[in-house]
Write a protein that holds these residues in place. Structure first.
Motif, PDB file in Angstrom:
ATOM      1  N   GLN A 177       0.624  -1.293  -0.085  1.00  0.00           N
ATOM      2  CA  GLN A 177       0.151  -0.067  -0.071  1.00  0.00           C
ATOM      3  C   GLN A 177       0.907   1.144  -0.065  1.00  0.00           C
ATOM      4  OE1 GLN A 177      -2.746   0.057   3.364  1.00  0.00           O
ATOM      5  NE2 GLN A 177      -3.589   2.210   2.751  1.00  0.00           N
ATOM      6  N   ASP A 178       1.840   1.225   0.987  1.00  0.00           N
ATOM      7  CA  ASP A 178       2.697   2.517   0.779  1.00  0.00           C
ATOM      8  C   ASP A 178       3.651   2.718  -0.219  1.00  0.00           C
ATOM      9  OD1 ASP A 178       1.772   2.946   3.529  1.00  0.00           O
ATOM     10  OD2 ASP A 178       3.802   2.135   4.431  1.00  0.00           O
ATOM     11  N   LEU A 179       3.898   1.477  -0.984  1.00  0.00           N
ATOM     12  CA  LEU A 179       4.866   1.439  -2.400  1.00  0.00           C
ATOM     13  C   LEU A 179       3.795   2.192  -3.349  1.00  0.00           C
ATOM     14  CD1 LEU A 179       7.158   0.982  -3.775  1.00  0.00           C
ATOM     15  CD2 LEU A 179       6.502  -1.403  -4.261  1.00  0.00           C
ATOM     16  N   ALA A 180       2.673   1.751  -3.397  1.00  0.00           N
ATOM     17  CA  ALA A 180       1.507   2.292  -4.434  1.00  0.00           C
ATOM     18  C   ALA A 180       1.566   3.747  -4.101  1.00  0.00           C
ATOM     19  CB  ALA A 180       0.224   1.351  -4.413  1.00  0.00           C
ATOM     20  N   ARG A 181       1.403   4.206  -3.011  1.00  0.00           N
ATOM     21  CA  ARG A 181       1.143   5.725  -2.645  1.00  0.00           C
ATOM     22  C   ARG A 181       2.495   6.238  -3.173  1.00  0.00           C
ATOM     23  NH1 ARG A 181       0.676   8.580   3.302  1.00  0.00           N
ATOM     24  NH2 ARG A 181       1.052  10.776   2.409  1.00  0.00           N
ATOM     25  N   HIS A 182       3.665   5.821  -2.842  1.00  0.00           N
ATOM     26  CA  HIS A 182       4.876   6.364  -3.219  1.00  0.00           C
ATOM     27  C   HIS A 182       5.095   6.543  -4.623  1.00  0.00           C
ATOM     28  CE1 HIS A 182       9.030   7.652  -3.535  1.00  0.00           C
ATOM     29  NE2 HIS A 182       9.215   6.456  -4.139  1.00  0.00           N
ATOM     30  N   GLU A 183       4.555   5.478  -5.623  1.00  0.00           N
ATOM     31  CA  GLU A 183       4.741   5.666  -6.874  1.00  0.00           C
ATOM     32  C   GLU A 183       3.712   6.638  -7.518  1.00  0.00           C
ATOM     33  OE1 GLU A 183       6.730   4.100  -8.929  1.00  0.00           O
ATOM     34  OE2 GLU A 183       7.817   3.448  -7.351  1.00  0.00           O
ATOM     35  N   ARG A 184       2.525   6.860  -7.009  1.00  0.00           N
ATOM     36  CA  ARG A 184       1.769   7.930  -7.286  1.00  0.00           C
ATOM     37  C   ARG A 184       2.252   9.305  -7.149  1.00  0.00           C
ATOM     38  NH1 ARG A 184      -2.235   4.659  -4.573  1.00  0.00           N
ATOM     39  NH2 ARG A 184      -2.184   6.236  -2.948  1.00  0.00           N
ATOM     40  N   GLU A 185       2.898   9.387  -5.999  1.00  0.00           N
ATOM     41  CA  GLU A 185       3.398  10.836  -5.482  1.00  0.00           C
ATOM     42  C   GLU A 185       4.758  11.105  -6.287  1.00  0.00           C
ATOM     43  OE1 GLU A 185       1.925  10.645  -0.846  1.00  0.00           O
ATOM     44  OE2 GLU A 185       4.044  10.139  -1.274  1.00  0.00           O
ATOM     45  N   ARG A 186       5.606  10.056  -6.680  1.00  0.00           N
ATOM     46  CA  ARG A 186       6.496  10.135  -7.618  1.00  0.00           C
ATOM     47  C   ARG A 186       6.471  10.696  -9.074  1.00  0.00           C
ATOM     48  NH1 ARG A 186       9.394   7.086 -10.996  1.00  0.00           N
ATOM     49  NH2 ARG A 186       8.110   5.311 -11.011  1.00  0.00           N
ATOM     50  N   MET A 187       5.018  10.435  -9.265  1.00  0.00           N
ATOM     51  CA  MET A 187       4.593  10.642 -10.709  1.00  0.00           C
ATOM     52  C   MET A 187       4.452  12.087 -10.740  1.00  0.00           C
ATOM     53  SD  MET A 187       2.461   7.496 -12.066  1.00  0.00           S
ATOM     54  CE  MET A 187       2.151   8.182 -13.540  1.00  0.00           C
ATOM     55  N   ARG A 188       3.666  12.438  -9.660  1.00  0.00           N
ATOM     56  CA  ARG A 188       3.125  14.010  -9.318  1.00  0.00           C
ATOM     57  C   ARG A 188       4.393  14.830  -9.334  1.00  0.00           C
ATOM     58  NH1 ARG A 188      -0.541  15.974  -4.094  1.00  0.00           N
ATOM     59  NH2 ARG A 188       0.024  18.211  -4.328  1.00  0.00           N
ATOM     60  N   SER A 189       5.423  14.143  -8.355  1.00  0.00           N
ATOM     61  CA  SER A 189       6.639  15.174  -8.170  1.00  0.00           C
ATOM     62  C   SER A 189       7.261  15.354  -9.437  1.00  0.00           C
ATOM     63  CB  SER A 189       7.590  14.345  -7.352  1.00  0.00           C
ATOM     64  OG  SER A 189       7.010  14.336  -6.100  1.00  0.00           O
ATOM     65  N   ALA A 190       7.273  14.360 -10.362  1.00  0.00           N
ATOM     66  CA  ALA A 190       8.058  14.590 -11.965  1.00  0.00           C
ATOM     67  C   ALA A 190       7.402  15.766 -12.567  1.00  0.00           C
ATOM     68  CB  ALA A 190       8.010  13.119 -12.414  1.00  0.00           C
ATOM     69  N   GLU A 191       6.037  15.704 -12.466  1.00  0.00           N
ATOM     70  CA  GLU A 191       5.432  16.977 -13.226  1.00  0.00           C
ATOM     71  C   GLU A 191       5.855  18.117 -12.711  1.00  0.00           C
ATOM     72  OE1 GLU A 191       1.294  16.360 -12.736  1.00  0.00           O
ATOM     73  OE2 GLU A 191       1.221  14.301 -14.191  1.00  0.00           O
TER      74      GLU A 191
END
Length: 287
Positions: free
Chosen positions: A130-144
């Motif tokens: 669950q935490d890994l999935a959240r981190h991946e979503r946030e990583r994509m947002r940070s890239a933008e």
């Protein structure tokens, strides 16, 4: 009558003399921004002389725009060097108003950052699904957010500390948890009590705020031309996306949100989508 300075024309005779005189006078008439401290190493900043030109040249590295600062009497490319860059030669592309693009090379020297080895409980190293999935979503947002480029030039390339306090974590520190290497530390940690005001170290625009898994309550500022800064683990956020802030404006308060062991501010600075040492932008070198 056509102008001798139209695009594609070569100045000659009186026109060339006028151009030379203008270039000689402009350094005295127009001030340039004070540049960050040069340190051409992984995680550092390279300052590359681009010479004089009436119009600022455009520069890029690996297809990413690079901040160019100066005046017609002399321009400088301010290039962030990735922490993972290998020592050796790197190249930027330079496009002037006239003529083909040129490749300008610069040297990157080796550097050795401190290393910290820690033994911690396994649950503190490996993320749950669950935490890994959240981190991946946030990583994509940070890239933008990181891809932000605004045409307005920064008001300054020298910054004030965003919060008073002792530097508790240096840029580039390599942490090894239970013999598992982690990414080098991409910012400066400043120890301060919870609630200590955090201020903008330079004028800018708020481009993102949010609550991130690792970074906790976070604020991003855009200072112009690819110069960004990030403030993490805040106990509160006092600004909103789109807001313009002046140097010294309060943007939040020190806290311990996200994955941390105690209250402090994590401060990152980014050039051309690359994390660089914030100490290079401080007048005292971050001491």
């Amino acid at each position: 009558m056509s102008s001798p300075f139209r695009k594609g024309a070569r100045p000659h005779g009186v026109a060339a003399a006028v151009l030379a005189l203008a270039l000689s006078l402009l350094p005295a008439l127009a001030g340039a921004l004070e540049l960050p401290r040069a340190r051409s190493v992984p995680g550092g900043v390279a300052l590359i002389d681009l010479g004089p030109a009436l119009v600022a040249p455009q520069a890029s590295v690996d297809g990413v725009p690079v901040l160019v600062s100066g005046r017609p009497g002399g321009w400088t490319a301010v290039v962030g060097i990735p922490l993972e860059a290998a020592p050796g030669e790197r190249v930027i592309e330079v496009q002037r108003e006239e003529g083909p693009a040129a490749r300008v090379s610069f040297a990157v020297a080796p550097v050795r950052y401190a290393e910290q080895r820690l033994q911690v409980a396994p649950g503190k190293v490996d993320l749950s699904a669950q935490d890994l999935a959240r981190h991946e979503r946030e990583r994509m947002r940070s890239a933008e957010v990181i891809a932000t480029w605004s045409a307005a030039a920064p008001e300054t390339l020298r910054m004030r500390p965003p919060v008073p306090g002792r530097r508790s974590g240096s840029f580039g520190l390599r942490r090894v948890f239970n013999d598992q290497p982690r990414k080098p530390h991409g910012g400066m940690d400043i120890a301060a009590p919870t609630g200590t005001p955090v201020v903008a170290p330079a004028a800018g625009r708020v481009i993102d705020t949010g609550d991130y898994f690792f970074n906790g309550h976070t604020v991003w500022l855009d200072h112009g031309n690819g110069l960004l800064s990030m403030y993490c683990h805040l106990s509160r956020i006092d600004v909103k996306a789109g807001e313009l802030v002046a140097t010294g404006t309060r943007i939040g308060a020190v806290g311990a949100t996200g994955r941390v062991t105690g209250p402090h501010l994590h401060w990152s600075v980014m050039l051309n989508r690359t994390l660089v040492d914030p100490a290079l932008f401080l007048a005292d070198g971050g001491r």
